[in-house]
Design a protein around this motif. Structure first.
Motif, PDB file in Angstrom:
ATOM      1  N   PHE A 281       0.835  -1.204   0.000  1.00 14.70           N
ATOM      2  CA  PHE A 281       0.000   0.000   0.000  1.00 14.70           C
ATOM      3  C   PHE A 281       0.869   1.253   0.000  1.00 14.70           C
ATOM      4  O   PHE A 281       0.659   2.181  -0.792  1.00 14.70           O
ATOM      5  CB  PHE A 281      -0.912  -0.003   1.219  1.00 14.70           C
ATOM      6  N   SER A 282       1.860   1.291   0.898  1.00 15.81           N
ATOM      7  CA  SER A 282       2.720   2.459   1.023  1.00 15.81           C
ATOM      8  C   SER A 282       3.470   2.734  -0.275  1.00 15.81           C
ATOM      9  O   SER A 282       3.572   3.891  -0.721  1.00 15.81           O
ATOM     10  CB  SER A 282       3.713   2.253   2.170  1.00 15.81           C
ATOM     11  N   ALA A 283       3.992   1.673  -0.889  1.00 11.59           N
ATOM     12  CA  ALA A 283       4.742   1.839  -2.137  1.00 11.59           C
ATOM     13  C   ALA A 283       3.846   2.360  -3.257  1.00 11.59           C
ATOM     14  O   ALA A 283       4.269   3.198  -4.068  1.00 11.59           O
ATOM     15  CB  ALA A 283       5.370   0.506  -2.538  1.00 11.59           C
ATOM     16  N   GLU A 284       2.615   1.879  -3.299  1.00  3.24           N
ATOM     17  CA  GLU A 284       1.685   2.308  -4.350  1.00  3.24           C
ATOM     18  C   GLU A 284       1.316   3.780  -4.187  1.00  3.24           C
ATOM     19  O   GLU A 284       1.268   4.533  -5.167  1.00  3.24           O
ATOM     20  CB  GLU A 284       0.433   1.439  -4.330  1.00  3.24           C
ATOM     21  N   VAL A 285       1.067   4.194  -2.955  1.00  2.00           N
ATOM     22  CA  VAL A 285       0.726   5.598  -2.703  1.00  2.00           C
ATOM     23  C   VAL A 285       1.923   6.494  -2.990  1.00  2.00           C
ATOM     24  O   VAL A 285       1.779   7.595  -3.549  1.00  2.00           O
ATOM     25  CB  VAL A 285       0.231   5.783  -1.256  1.00  2.00           C
ATOM     26  N   GLU A 286       3.106   6.032  -2.638  1.00  2.00           N
ATOM     27  CA  GLU A 286       4.313   6.822  -2.909  1.00  2.00           C
ATOM     28  C   GLU A 286       4.512   6.994  -4.410  1.00  2.00           C
ATOM     29  O   GLU A 286       4.937   8.058  -4.873  1.00  2.00           O
ATOM     30  CB  GLU A 286       5.535   6.148  -2.294  1.00  2.00           C
ATOM     31  N   ARG A 287       4.178   5.961  -5.178  1.00  2.00           N
ATOM     32  CA  ARG A 287       4.394   5.994  -6.623  1.00  2.00           C
ATOM     33  C   ARG A 287       3.307   6.773  -7.366  1.00  2.00           C
ATOM     34  O   ARG A 287       3.586   7.541  -8.282  1.00  2.00           O
ATOM     35  CB  ARG A 287       4.469   4.560  -7.159  1.00  2.00           C
ATOM     36  N   LEU A 288       2.050   6.592  -6.934  1.00  2.00           N
ATOM     37  CA  LEU A 288       0.926   7.136  -7.702  1.00  2.00           C
ATOM     38  C   LEU A 288       0.153   8.246  -6.989  1.00  2.00           C
ATOM     39  O   LEU A 288      -0.718   8.873  -7.586  1.00  2.00           O
ATOM     40  CB  LEU A 288      -0.042   5.997  -8.055  1.00  2.00           C
ATOM     41  N   GLY A 289       0.451   8.462  -5.719  1.00  2.00           N
ATOM     42  CA  GLY A 289      -0.235   9.517  -4.992  1.00  2.00           C
ATOM     43  C   GLY A 289      -1.729   9.267  -4.881  1.00  2.00           C
ATOM     44  O   GLY A 289      -2.182   8.143  -4.663  1.00  2.00           O
ATOM     45  N   ARG A 290      -2.503  10.331  -5.049  1.00  2.00           N
ATOM     46  CA  ARG A 290      -3.969  10.252  -4.876  1.00  2.00           C
ATOM     47  C   ARG A 290      -4.626   9.343  -5.909  1.00  2.00           C
ATOM     48  O   ARG A 290      -5.768   8.914  -5.714  1.00  2.00           O
ATOM     49  CB  ARG A 290      -4.561  11.669  -4.984  1.00  2.00           C
ATOM     50  N   GLN A 291      -3.915   8.999  -6.985  1.00  2.00           N
ATOM     51  CA  GLN A 291      -4.467   8.138  -8.024  1.00  2.00           C
ATOM     52  C   GLN A 291      -4.228   6.655  -7.749  1.00  2.00           C
ATOM     53  O   GLN A 291      -4.605   5.809  -8.566  1.00  2.00           O
ATOM     54  CB  GLN A 291      -3.845   8.510  -9.385  1.00  2.00           C
ATOM     55  N   ALA A 292      -3.622   6.327  -6.625  1.00  2.00           N
ATOM     56  CA  ALA A 292      -3.322   4.929  -6.306  1.00  2.00           C
ATOM     57  C   ALA A 292      -4.604   4.106  -6.205  1.00  2.00           C
ATOM     58  O   ALA A 292      -5.544   4.500  -5.505  1.00  2.00           O
ATOM     59  CB  ALA A 292      -2.558   4.841  -4.990  1.00  2.00           C
ATOM     60  N   PRO A 293      -4.695   2.967  -6.895  1.00  2.00           N
ATOM     61  CA  PRO A 293      -5.877   2.101  -6.809  1.00  2.00           C
ATOM     62  C   PRO A 293      -6.177   1.655  -5.379  1.00  2.00           C
ATOM     63  O   PRO A 293      -7.329   1.351  -5.060  1.00  2.00           O
ATOM     64  CB  PRO A 293      -5.503   0.905  -7.693  1.00  2.00           C
ATOM     65  N   ALA A 294      -5.153   1.649  -4.523  1.00  2.00           N
ATOM     66  CA  ALA A 294      -5.354   1.236  -3.130  1.00  2.00           C
ATOM     67  C   ALA A 294      -6.288   2.175  -2.383  1.00  2.00           C
ATOM     68  O   ALA A 294      -6.781   1.831  -1.301  1.00  2.00           O
ATOM     69  CB  ALA A 294      -4.011   1.159  -2.397  1.00  2.00           C
ATOM     70  N   LEU A 295      -6.544   3.349  -2.947  1.00  2.00           N
ATOM     71  CA  LEU A 295      -7.446   4.320  -2.318  1.00  2.00           C
ATOM     72  C   LEU A 295      -8.856   4.260  -2.898  1.00  2.00           C
ATOM     73  O   LEU A 295      -9.726   5.031  -2.495  1.00  2.00           O
ATOM     74  CB  LEU A 295      -6.894   5.739  -2.484  1.00  2.00           C
ATOM     75  N   ASP A 296      -9.074   3.323  -3.815  1.00  2.00           N
ATOM     76  CA  ASP A 296     -10.376   3.267  -4.489  1.00  2.00           C
ATOM     77  C   ASP A 296     -11.528   2.951  -3.549  1.00  2.00           C
ATOM     78  O   ASP A 296     -12.682   3.297  -3.827  1.00  2.00           O
ATOM     79  CB  ASP A 296     -10.354   2.219  -5.612  1.00  2.00           C
ATOM     80  N   ASP A 297     -11.234   2.278  -2.434  1.00  2.00           N
ATOM     81  CA  ASP A 297     -12.344   1.885  -1.558  1.00  2.00           C
ATOM     82  C   ASP A 297     -13.004   3.086  -0.876  1.00  2.00           C
ATOM     83  O   ASP A 297     -14.083   2.962  -0.302  1.00  2.00           O
ATOM     84  CB  ASP A 297     -11.915   0.832  -0.525  1.00  2.00           C
ATOM     85  N   LEU A 298     -12.402   4.256  -0.964  1.00  2.00           N
ATOM     86  CA  LEU A 298     -13.056   5.456  -0.426  1.00  2.00           C
ATOM     87  C   LEU A 298     -14.327   5.785  -1.204  1.00  2.00           C
ATOM     88  O   LEU A 298     -15.243   6.404  -0.662  1.00  2.00           O
ATOM     89  CB  LEU A 298     -12.113   6.659  -0.461  1.00  2.00           C
ATOM     90  N   THR A 299     -14.388   5.374  -2.450  1.00  2.00           N
ATOM     91  CA  THR A 299     -15.555   5.693  -3.272  1.00  2.00           C
ATOM     92  C   THR A 299     -16.791   4.933  -2.805  1.00  2.00           C
ATOM     93  O   THR A 299     -17.911   5.275  -3.207  1.00  2.00           O
ATOM     94  CB  THR A 299     -15.294   5.361  -4.746  1.00  2.00           C
ATOM     95  N   TRP A 300     -16.597   3.908  -1.986  1.00  2.00           N
ATOM     96  CA  TRP A 300     -17.732   3.132  -1.491  1.00  2.00           C
ATOM     97  C   TRP A 300     -18.365   3.761  -0.252  1.00  2.00           C
ATOM     98  O   TRP A 300     -19.400   3.295   0.223  1.00  2.00           O
ATOM     99  CB  TRP A 300     -17.299   1.702  -1.169  1.00  2.00           C
ATOM    100  N   LEU A 301     -17.725   4.786   0.292  1.00  2.00           N
ATOM    101  CA  LEU A 301     -18.252   5.440   1.484  1.00  2.00           C
ATOM    102  C   LEU A 301     -19.317   6.456   1.085  1.00  2.00           C
ATOM    103  O   LEU A 301     -19.026   7.413   0.366  1.00  2.00           O
ATOM    104  CB  LEU A 301     -17.133   6.136   2.259  1.00  2.00           C
ATOM    105  N   ASP A 302     -20.534   6.248   1.552  1.00  2.00           N
ATOM    106  CA  ASP A 302     -21.605   7.197   1.210  1.00  2.00           C
ATOM    107  C   ASP A 302     -22.044   8.020   2.414  1.00  2.00           C
ATOM    108  O   ASP A 302     -23.033   8.732   2.360  1.00  2.00           O
ATOM    109  CB  ASP A 302     -22.807   6.462   0.607  1.00  2.00           C
ATOM    110  N   ASN A 303     -21.296   7.913   3.516  1.00  2.00           N
ATOM    111  CA  ASN A 303     -21.568   8.719   4.699  1.00  2.00           C
ATOM    112  C   ASN A 303     -20.555   9.859   4.745  1.00  2.00           C
ATOM    113  O   ASN A 303     -19.343   9.602   4.787  1.00  2.00           O
ATOM    114  CB  ASN A 303     -21.469   7.846   5.956  1.00  2.00           C
ATOM    115  N   PRO A 304     -20.979  11.123   4.719  1.00  2.00           N
ATOM    116  CA  PRO A 304     -20.051  12.255   4.677  1.00  2.00           C
ATOM    117  C   PRO A 304     -19.032  12.253   5.820  1.00  2.00           C
ATOM    118  O   PRO A 304     -17.864  12.575   5.604  1.00  2.00           O
ATOM    119  CB  PRO A 304     -20.978  13.470   4.762  1.00  2.00           C
ATOM    120  N   GLN A 305     -19.481  11.877   7.020  1.00  2.00           N
ATOM    121  CA  GLN A 305     -18.542  11.880   8.145  1.00  2.00           C
ATOM    122  C   GLN A 305     -17.495  10.790   7.995  1.00  2.00           C
ATOM    123  O   GLN A 305     -16.316  11.003   8.287  1.00  2.00           O
ATOM    124  CB  GLN A 305     -19.292  11.719   9.480  1.00  2.00           C
TER     125      GLN A 305
END
Length: 232
Positions: A59-83
């Motif tokens: 995860f760390s290596a992917e974020v370091e390489r791709l930043g906010r576009q890292a696929p490892a961050l895709d699961d945030l799109t499943w959150l439908d609660n603003p908080q």
């Protein structure tokens, strides 16, 4: 016990910080679940979670390489609660800062107890995003490091090591089975023998609370002076 990754869809429900009872129940569940596994199984899982090619290193290596576009961050799109999304985004900001893509950012999980952090790191229900689990893992590593630094500081200028060996035992006893699996089989017995020898030389080490709590209240030097006065 299985190892799930960011492909597991997280719950959209609000994850508020659990109370002490809830943390204790969840931590005990993790202990029971992991204790049912063999040492070899736990060691293999430890490698999958924390090894050089494990979940968090990848995860760390992917974020370091791709930043906010890292696929490892895709699961945030499943959150439908603003908080919940806001909470997860704080962890994202921390992860990006860790990769030097942003200025220093406070870890949103800093200050939580080790048991609380374990309940996030090892959560497999999908209630937390991968970036939150990563941030909790980093908070746990930093907390452990801070504790060991303080322990070592109690040895400066003195020959006794009662606090150090008590601290090593306390830390080991806080670990989950998967964390203990990489320690030598007789680790606890060896540290206890060292503490027994030190207490034989300098007297029993009587403390008013755990070393984790005490070292948050007083400096290592002050704690050493207190224990020495009690021994006089």
């Amino acid at each position: 016990m299985t190892l799930q990754s960011a492909t597991s869809q997280p719950s959209a429900a609000l994850r508020s910080r659990p109370d002490h009872v809830g943390v204790a129940v969840e931590f005990d569940r993790l202990v029971e679940e992991q204790a049912a596994l063999s040492r070899d199984q736990l060691t293999a899982l430890h490698k999958q979670w924390f090894g050089p090619q494990g979940l968090f290193a990848t995860f760390s290596a992917e974020v370091e390489r791709l930043g906010r576009q890292a696929p490892a961050l895709d699961d945030l799109t499943w959150l439908d609660n603003p908080q919940r999304l806001q909470e997860a985004e704080r962890a994202v900001a921390f992860a990006l800062a860790q990769s030097n893509r942003r200025g220093a950012v406070v870890n949103p999980f800093s200050g939580r107890t080790r048991h609380e952090l374990c309940c996030v790191v090892f959560d497999e229900t999908g209630a937390y995003t991968l970036v939150e689990r990563y941030a909790a893992y980093e908070a746990m590593r930093q907390s452990d490091s801070d504790f060991f630094i303080k322990l070592i500081a109690t040895t400066r200028g003195v020959v006794e090591r009662r606090i150090v060996f008590r601290g090593l035992l306390e830390h080991f006893d806080r670990l989950l089975p998967i964390e203990k699996s990489i320690y030598p089989g007789a680790y606890r017995e060896v540290q206890q023998a060292h503490l027994d020898r030190e207490e034989g030389l300098y007297g029993p080490l009587t403390l008013s609370d755990s070393l984790v709590v005490l070292l948050e209240r007083v400096s290592p030097v002050e704690l050493l002076k207190l224990t020495q006065r009690c021994a006089d």
